[in-house]
Design a protein around this motif. Structure first.
Motif, PDB file in Angstrom:
ATOM      1  N   ASP A 143       0.818  -1.222   0.000  1.00 33.16           N
ATOM      2  CA  ASP A 143       0.000   0.000   0.000  1.00 33.16           C
ATOM      3  C   ASP A 143       0.848   1.267   0.000  1.00 33.16           C
ATOM      4  OD1 ASP A 143       0.981   0.156   2.576  1.00 33.16           O
ATOM      5  OD2 ASP A 143      -0.962   0.388   3.549  1.00 33.16           O
ATOM      6  N   ASN A 144       2.154   1.129  -0.206  1.00 30.79           N
ATOM      7  CA  ASN A 144       3.101   2.256  -0.279  1.00 30.79           C
ATOM      8  C   ASN A 144       3.340   2.952   1.057  1.00 30.79           C
ATOM      9  OD1 ASN A 144       3.377   1.862  -3.040  1.00 30.79           O
ATOM     10  ND2 ASN A 144       1.821   3.383  -3.559  1.00 30.79           N
ATOM     11  N   LEU A 145       2.870   2.341   2.155  1.00 38.90           N
ATOM     12  CA  LEU A 145       3.010   2.990   3.453  1.00 38.90           C
ATOM     13  C   LEU A 145       3.298   2.009   4.582  1.00 38.90           C
ATOM     14  CD1 LEU A 145       2.767   5.494   5.284  1.00 38.90           C
ATOM     15  CD2 LEU A 145       0.280   5.122   5.327  1.00 38.90           C
ATOM     16  N   HIS A 146       2.558   0.890   4.625  1.00 41.87           N
ATOM     17  CA  HIS A 146       2.654  -0.052   5.736  1.00 41.87           C
ATOM     18  C   HIS A 146       3.321  -1.353   5.298  1.00 41.87           C
ATOM     19  CE1 HIS A 146      -0.970   2.459   6.589  1.00 41.87           C
ATOM     20  NE2 HIS A 146      -0.447   2.483   7.810  1.00 41.87           N
ATOM     21  N   PRO A 147       4.309  -1.829   6.026  1.00 43.81           N
ATOM     22  CA  PRO A 147       4.866  -3.159   5.737  1.00 43.81           C
ATOM     23  C   PRO A 147       3.792  -4.228   5.921  1.00 43.81           C
ATOM     24  CG  PRO A 147       6.331  -1.918   7.199  1.00 43.81           C
ATOM     25  CD  PRO A 147       5.040  -1.153   7.119  1.00 43.81           C
ATOM     26  N   ASN A 148       3.794  -5.223   5.037  1.00 45.86           N
ATOM     27  CA  ASN A 148       2.892  -6.366   5.219  1.00 45.86           C
ATOM     28  C   ASN A 148       3.601  -7.439   6.046  1.00 45.86           C
ATOM     29  OD1 ASN A 148       4.750  -7.463   3.450  1.00 45.86           O
ATOM     30  ND2 ASN A 148       3.314  -7.662   1.729  1.00 45.86           N
ATOM     31  N   GLY A 149       3.041  -8.660   6.087  1.00 46.69           N
ATOM     32  CA  GLY A 149       3.650  -9.711   6.884  1.00 46.69           C
ATOM     33  C   GLY A 149       5.070 -10.022   6.469  1.00 46.69           C
ATOM     34  N   LYS A 150       5.306 -10.105   5.158  1.00 49.49           N
ATOM     35  CA  LYS A 150       6.653 -10.404   4.666  1.00 49.49           C
ATOM     36  C   LYS A 150       7.608  -9.269   4.983  1.00 49.49           C
ATOM     37  CE  LYS A 150       9.130 -11.852   0.482  1.00 49.49           C
ATOM     38  NZ  LYS A 150       8.996 -12.164  -0.980  1.00 49.49           N
ATOM     39  N   GLY A 151       7.149  -8.037   4.753  1.00 43.79           N
ATOM     40  CA  GLY A 151       7.983  -6.880   5.058  1.00 43.79           C
ATOM     41  C   GLY A 151       8.271  -6.777   6.540  1.00 43.79           C
ATOM     42  N   SER A 152       7.260  -7.079   7.366  1.00 41.78           N
ATOM     43  CA  SER A 152       7.448  -7.026   8.815  1.00 41.78           C
ATOM     44  C   SER A 152       8.419  -8.095   9.290  1.00 41.78           C
ATOM     45  CB  SER A 152       6.102  -7.205   9.523  1.00 41.78           C
ATOM     46  OG  SER A 152       5.234  -6.129   9.215  1.00 41.78           O
ATOM     47  N   HIS A 153       8.419  -9.243   8.619  1.00 38.25           N
ATOM     48  CA  HIS A 153       9.373 -10.304   8.966  1.00 38.25           C
ATOM     49  C   HIS A 153      10.807  -9.830   8.728  1.00 38.25           C
ATOM     50  CE1 HIS A 153      11.185 -14.251   9.367  1.00 38.25           C
ATOM     51  NE2 HIS A 153      11.752 -14.092   8.185  1.00 38.25           N
ATOM     52  N   MET A 154      11.048  -9.236   7.574  1.00 46.08           N
ATOM     53  CA  MET A 154      12.403  -8.777   7.252  1.00 46.08           C
ATOM     54  C   MET A 154      12.822  -7.623   8.158  1.00 46.08           C
ATOM     55  SD  MET A 154      12.357  -9.049   3.086  1.00 46.08           S
ATOM     56  CE  MET A 154      14.087  -8.539   2.981  1.00 46.08           C
ATOM     57  N   TRP A 155      11.909  -6.697   8.363  1.00 43.61           N
ATOM     58  CA  TRP A 155      12.188  -5.558   9.242  1.00 43.61           C
ATOM     59  C   TRP A 155      12.374  -6.022  10.684  1.00 43.61           C
ATOM     60  CZ3 TRP A 155       7.926  -1.827  11.218  1.00 43.61           C
ATOM     61  CH2 TRP A 155       8.515  -0.745  11.881  1.00 43.61           C
ATOM     62  N   GLY A 156      11.486  -6.914  11.133  1.00 46.76           N
ATOM     63  CA  GLY A 156      11.577  -7.421  12.496  1.00 46.76           C
ATOM     64  C   GLY A 156      12.887  -8.152  12.756  1.00 46.76           C
ATOM     65  N   LYS A 157      13.341  -8.947  11.798  1.00 51.67           N
ATOM     66  CA  LYS A 157      14.624  -9.638  11.947  1.00 51.67           C
ATOM     67  C   LYS A 157      15.758  -8.634  12.080  1.00 51.67           C
ATOM     68  CE  LYS A 157      15.911 -13.169   9.659  1.00 51.67           C
ATOM     69  NZ  LYS A 157      16.250 -14.091   8.541  1.00 51.67           N
ATOM     70  N   ALA A 158      15.697  -7.560  11.297  1.00 49.22           N
ATOM     71  CA  ALA A 158      16.737  -6.528  11.360  1.00 49.22           C
ATOM     72  C   ALA A 158      16.702  -5.815  12.713  1.00 49.22           C
ATOM     73  CB  ALA A 158      16.559  -5.526  10.223  1.00 49.22           C
ATOM     74  N   ILE A 159      15.492  -5.583  13.244  1.00 47.85           N
ATOM     75  CA  ILE A 159      15.361  -4.962  14.561  1.00 47.85           C
ATOM     76  C   ILE A 159      15.996  -5.854  15.624  1.00 47.85           C
ATOM     77  CG2 ILE A 159      13.704  -4.341  16.378  1.00 47.85           C
ATOM     78  CD1 ILE A 159      11.826  -3.346  14.174  1.00 47.85           C
ATOM     79  N   VAL A 160      15.694  -7.145  15.574  1.00 44.18           N
ATOM     80  CA  VAL A 160      16.239  -8.079  16.563  1.00 44.18           C
ATOM     81  C   VAL A 160      17.760  -8.133  16.481  1.00 44.18           C
ATOM     82  CG1 VAL A 160      16.390 -10.526  17.188  1.00 44.18           C
ATOM     83  CG2 VAL A 160      14.157  -9.484  16.738  1.00 44.18           C
ATOM     84  N   GLU A 161      18.293  -8.190  15.275  1.00 43.44           N
ATOM     85  CA  GLU A 161      19.746  -8.215  15.115  1.00 43.44           C
ATOM     86  C   GLU A 161      20.379  -6.952  15.690  1.00 43.44           C
ATOM     87  OE1 GLU A 161      20.480  -8.786  10.984  1.00 43.44           O
ATOM     88  OE2 GLU A 161      19.716 -10.867  10.966  1.00 43.44           O
ATOM     89  N   TYR A 162      19.720  -5.824  15.489  1.00 41.90           N
ATOM     90  CA  TYR A 162      20.263  -4.571  16.027  1.00 41.90           C
ATOM     91  C   TYR A 162      20.190  -4.566  17.544  1.00 41.90           C
ATOM     92  CZ  TYR A 162      21.510   0.365  16.003  1.00 41.90           C
ATOM     93  OH  TYR A 162      22.166   1.564  16.207  1.00 41.90           O
ATOM     94  N   LEU A 163      19.073  -5.036  18.087  1.00 45.87           N
ATOM     95  CA  LEU A 163      18.930  -5.102  19.539  1.00 45.87           C
ATOM     96  C   LEU A 163      20.015  -5.997  20.147  1.00 45.87           C
ATOM     97  CD1 LEU A 163      15.051  -5.436  19.872  1.00 45.87           C
ATOM     98  CD2 LEU A 163      16.428  -3.460  20.554  1.00 45.87           C
ATOM     99  N   GLU A 164      20.290  -7.108  19.493  1.00 46.81           N
ATOM    100  CA  GLU A 164      21.311  -8.026  19.995  1.00 46.81           C
ATOM    101  C   GLU A 164      22.700  -7.398  19.932  1.00 46.81           C
ATOM    102  OE1 GLU A 164      20.644 -11.494  17.618  1.00 46.81           O
ATOM    103  OE2 GLU A 164      19.063 -12.262  18.955  1.00 46.81           O
ATOM    104  N   SER A 165      22.919  -6.548  18.940  1.00 47.95           N
ATOM    105  CA  SER A 165      24.218  -5.870  18.832  1.00 47.95           C
ATOM    106  C   SER A 165      24.404  -4.842  19.938  1.00 47.95           C
ATOM    107  CB  SER A 165      24.357  -5.187  17.476  1.00 47.95           C
ATOM    108  OG  SER A 165      23.558  -3.997  17.400  1.00 47.95           O
ATOM    109  N   MET A 166      23.302  -4.402  20.583  1.00 44.46           N
ATOM    110  CA  MET A 166      23.364  -3.416  21.652  1.00 44.46           C
ATOM    111  C   MET A 166      23.550  -4.069  23.028  1.00 44.46           C
ATOM    112  SD  MET A 166      20.239  -0.911  20.463  1.00 44.46           S
ATOM    113  CE  MET A 166      20.439   0.226  21.843  1.00 44.46           C
ATOM    114  N   GLU A 167      23.494  -5.384  23.103  1.00 44.90           N
ATOM    115  CA  GLU A 167      23.592  -6.071  24.392  1.00 44.90           C
ATOM    116  C   GLU A 167      25.018  -6.052  24.924  1.00 44.90           C
ATOM    117  OE1 GLU A 167      21.998  -9.935  23.631  1.00 44.90           O
ATOM    118  OE2 GLU A 167      19.910  -9.218  23.632  1.00 44.90           O
TER     119      GLU A 167
END
Length: 294
Positions: free
Chosen positions: A270-294
């Motif tokens: 929809d040009n604005l909101h990530p869907n399930g697939k987009g959220s999976h890729m984004w969410g994985k990147a968020i988790v990896e970043y969070l782990e790098s901050m530990e």
């Protein structure tokens, strides 16, 4: 707004921030101080942008929307107050953040079920919590922080029931749709970060505003709003670099393809909101970043 000399930062923003703190406090909205005369607002026929440093309860809308918004806010207050253990991450924002919960204005939607599944698999168990409300701008989130969505908001306390290691902030795209100048949006995001630093002992990660294309085809070339987003993100990245406990995360590369010239519609149809697939890729990147901050 503290920052050292840096060629990536627009130092006029500091002067503008100070000006907003003093001379524009009585301007409620729709004034030249906040509105971009060169951009057509996405939500109404005229600019409804409000002062970025002043909390506002509702976005301009109908009484029916206010009822739904209040329901979503009360849901968030309940979720925040029910936390019984220290959170690893607290996600704050608008509809993009709320969709992690599978809802829009606190109503479960089947089309967001895939996003909620990614939230359950990637974020919730860390433990994490997402507090978003569809349609919110910086002033609405600022109001929410002072009204129950961040318990113990008088300052950081070691025994707080909601003391996340990291606050992950994504906000600003609706402010641009409202017709706000990009400088106003930048200041609005920075002000929220300053509030979070004052109210918590958490690290704050500012997620850059996600890409917005020029038209339904997904092309980024000629997108006025994308030009503004890139400028805002660059300023946020530079400011975060010089601010203690603040980091910047750019997710643009996840959602763009062809050397950044096209939005990946498979991830953001929809040009604005990530869907399930987009959220999976984004969410994985968020988790990896969070782990790098530990």
């Amino acid at each position: 707004v503290g920052v050292h000399q840096d060629d990536c930062f627009d130092f006029k923003l500091i002067e503008y921030y100070r000006e907003l703190q003093t001379t524009h406090k009585n301007k409620k909205g729709g004034s030249e101080a906040f509105c971009d005369p060169h951009r057509t607002p996405g939500y109404s026929s005229s600019c409804t942008c409000t002062h970025p440093l002043l909390p506002v309860r509702h976005v301009p809308s109908t009484p029916q929307f206010y009822v739904k918004w209040d329901k979503a806010h009360q849901r968030n207050v309940h979720l925040a107050s029910a936390v019984k253990e220290n959170l690893d991450v607290l996600l704050l924002g608008d509809s993009i953040t709320e969709h992690w919960m599978g809802t829009s204005l606190a109503v479960a939607r089947q089309k967001y079920a895939g996003i909620h599944k990614q939230y359950q698999e990637l974020i919730e168990g860390r433990p994490g919590l997402a507090l978003g409300i569809a349609g919110d701008r910086c002033p609405q989130l600022l109001w929410r922080l002072g009204h129950g969505e961040l318990p113990n908001n008088g300052g950081a306390t070691p025994d707080s029931s909601l003391s996340p290691r990291v606050v992950w902030l994504l906000i600003g795209t609706n402010d641009l749709d409202e017709g706000c100048r990009r400088q106003v949006v930048m200041i609005g995001v920075v002000n929220l970060v300053l509030q979070l630093l004052n109210q918590t002992s958490s690290a704050v990660v500012v997620n850059g505003i996600l890409p917005r294309p020029a038209d339904a085809s997904g092309t980024m070339e000629g997108s006025v709003i994308w030009d503004d987003i890139q400028w805002i993100n660059k300023q946020l990245q530079c400011w975060a670099r010089h601010t203690q406990r603040v980091q910047y995360f750019d997710a643009s590369s996840i959602f763009l393809m062809q050397n950044g010239t096209m939005l990946n519609k498979e991830l953001m149809p929809d040009n604005l909101h990530p869907n399930g697939k987009g959220s999976h890729m984004w969410g994985k990147a968020i988790v990896e970043y969070l782990e790098s901050m530990e």
